[in-house]
Write an enzyme that holds these catalytic residues in place. Structure first.
Site, PDB file in Angstrom:
ATOM      1  N   ASN A 125       0.849  -1.189   0.000  1.00  0.00           N
ATOM      2  CA  ASN A 125       0.000   0.000   0.000  1.00  0.00           C
ATOM      3  C   ASN A 125       0.887   1.243   0.000  1.00  0.00           C
ATOM      4  OD1 ASN A 125      -2.164   1.723   0.247  1.00  0.00           O
ATOM      5  ND2 ASN A 125      -2.323   1.469   2.473  1.00  0.00           N
ATOM      6  N   LYS A 162       2.001   5.162  -0.355  1.00  0.00           N
ATOM      7  CA  LYS A 162       1.395   6.433   0.071  1.00  0.00           C
ATOM      8  C   LYS A 162       1.694   7.540  -0.935  1.00  0.00           C
ATOM      9  CE  LYS A 162       0.215   4.025   3.472  1.00  0.00           C
ATOM     10  NZ  LYS A 162      -0.454   3.915   4.699  1.00  0.00           N
ATOM     11  N   HIS A 207      -9.598   1.614   4.213  1.00  0.00           N
ATOM     12  CA  HIS A 207      -8.337   1.879   4.926  1.00  0.00           C
ATOM     13  C   HIS A 207      -8.591   2.933   6.004  1.00  0.00           C
ATOM     14  CE1 HIS A 207      -4.234   3.021   5.843  1.00  0.00           C
ATOM     15  NE2 HIS A 207      -3.869   1.863   5.317  1.00  0.00           N
ATOM     16  N   GLU A 210      -5.962  -4.491  10.264  1.00  0.00           N
ATOM     17  CA  GLU A 210      -4.973  -3.429  10.421  1.00  0.00           C
ATOM     18  C   GLU A 210      -5.297  -2.601  11.660  1.00  0.00           C
ATOM     19  OE1 GLU A 210      -2.636  -2.450   6.654  1.00  0.00           O
ATOM     20  OE2 GLU A 210      -4.313  -1.087   6.788  1.00  0.00           O
ATOM     21  N   GLY A 267       2.102   2.605  10.411  1.00  0.00           N
ATOM     22  CA  GLY A 267       3.146   3.629  10.300  1.00  0.00           C
ATOM     23  C   GLY A 267       3.802   3.998  11.622  1.00  0.00           C
ATOM     24  N   SER A 271       2.830  -1.916  10.180  1.00  0.00           N
ATOM     25  CA  SER A 271       4.257  -2.040  10.481  1.00  0.00           C
ATOM     26  C   SER A 271       4.831  -3.427  10.183  1.00  0.00           C
ATOM     27  CB  SER A 271       4.534  -1.622  11.928  1.00  0.00           C
ATOM     28  OG  SER A 271       4.209  -0.250  12.101  1.00  0.00           O
ATOM     29  N   GLY A 308       2.775  -1.136   4.271  1.00  0.00           N
ATOM     30  CA  GLY A 308       2.716   0.199   3.686  1.00  0.00           C
ATOM     31  C   GLY A 308       4.137   0.685   3.472  1.00  0.00           C
TER      32      GLY A 308
END
Ligand code: PGA
Length: 263
Positions: free
Chosen positions: A12, A14, A114, A185, A191, A222, A243
């Site tokens: 994913n 950003k 998300h 998640e 993050g 993470s 991510g």
């Protein structure tokens, strides 16, 4: 992970990080990695890039024979980070992404729910549910993200929160549920470098599997090449949704390799 269910690793990316230049470099780096070392094709890899980099990235991935073959075999795919909830026959929605357009550029997967979109764009379960139905109608496979905030986690409300988020699946048939995936998640793990214990994530993923009937249940928050194998070796965790780590081709490859080795 189990051989029967196969595995899924989705990256994913950003919008603030993955510029066109960085995405193209990623494509070249990943092409070199998979030319040297092949991954188990029982593993499904999906990249969710920011929309604007999709097309140039796809062209870059087609330049390497190894990544082109993976994409032709649908073992490496590109997915969309959003889909229009509106059919568009009578109503136009400026700025939205119609499923026909997604399919035209080869995006047959979509990431829904998300926590960043729930938090910063105010996406409700109702809106997410409409997007999910649009995806199904047009044959686009969804990964639905669910997870609790730190306050909900501390108050031991994780499963209650997730049960509510999974209510968007109510209109779906058993087959439609099987064809999609759910990503657990925890919001507090995204993050932050913090994660739940692998056993804890496994327990929640087992709960999600029972409640949702989804074909794959994966863990995100993470995920790194260092911790991936620990999560993926758990029976209820079919893969991951990294991510930050997925934005680096070496790290994404490392995470995919951890999954590949277990299949
Ligand atoms: P992270 O992001 O791996 O950087 O925690 C996960 C995500 O945004 O889905």
């Amino acid at each position: 992970m189990t051989k029967e269910r196969g595995g899924l690793v989705a990256g994913n990316w950003k919008d603030v990080n993955m510029t066109v230049k960085r995405s193209l470099d990623w494509g070249s780096d990943f092409g070199s990695l998979v030319t040297k070392t092949t991954l188990n094709p029982a593993l499904q890899l999906i990249l969710f890039p920011p929309f604007l980099v999709t097309y140039p990235l796809k062209q870059r991935l087609f330049e390497s024979e190894a990544t082109k073959k993976m994409m032709d075999d649908d073992y490496l795919a590109l997915g969309a980070q959003d889909i229009s909830p509106v059919e568009g026959e009578k109503t136009r929605v400026t700025g939205s992404h119609h499923p026909n357009l997604l399919k035209e550029v080869g995006m047959n997967h979509v990431l829904l729910g998300h926590s960043e979109r729930r938090m910063h764009l105010g996406e409700s379960d109702e809106l997410i549910g409409r997007k999910l139905l649009m995806a199904i109608k047009y044959g686009i496979t969804s990964i639905l993200c669910v997870g609790e905030t730190i306050e909900e986690y501390t108050a031991k409300k994780t499963k209650d929160v997730i049960r509510t988020q999974l209510s968007v699946l109510n209109p779906l048939s058993t087959d439609e549920r099987k064809r999609m995936s759910v990503a657990y998640e925890p919001v507090w793990a995204i993050g932050t470098g913090k994660t739940p214990k692998a056993d804890e994530a496994n327990d929640v993923c087992g709960f999600i599997r029972k409640e949702s009937g989804a074909g794959n249940v994966i863990y995100g928050g993470s995920v790194t090449p260092e911790n991936a194998a620990e999560f993926f070796s758990k029976s209820e965790i079919d893969g991951g949704l990294p991510g930050g780590a997925s934005e680096n081709a070496d790290k994404f490859f490392g995470i995919a390799q951890a999954a590949s080795n277990l299949l």
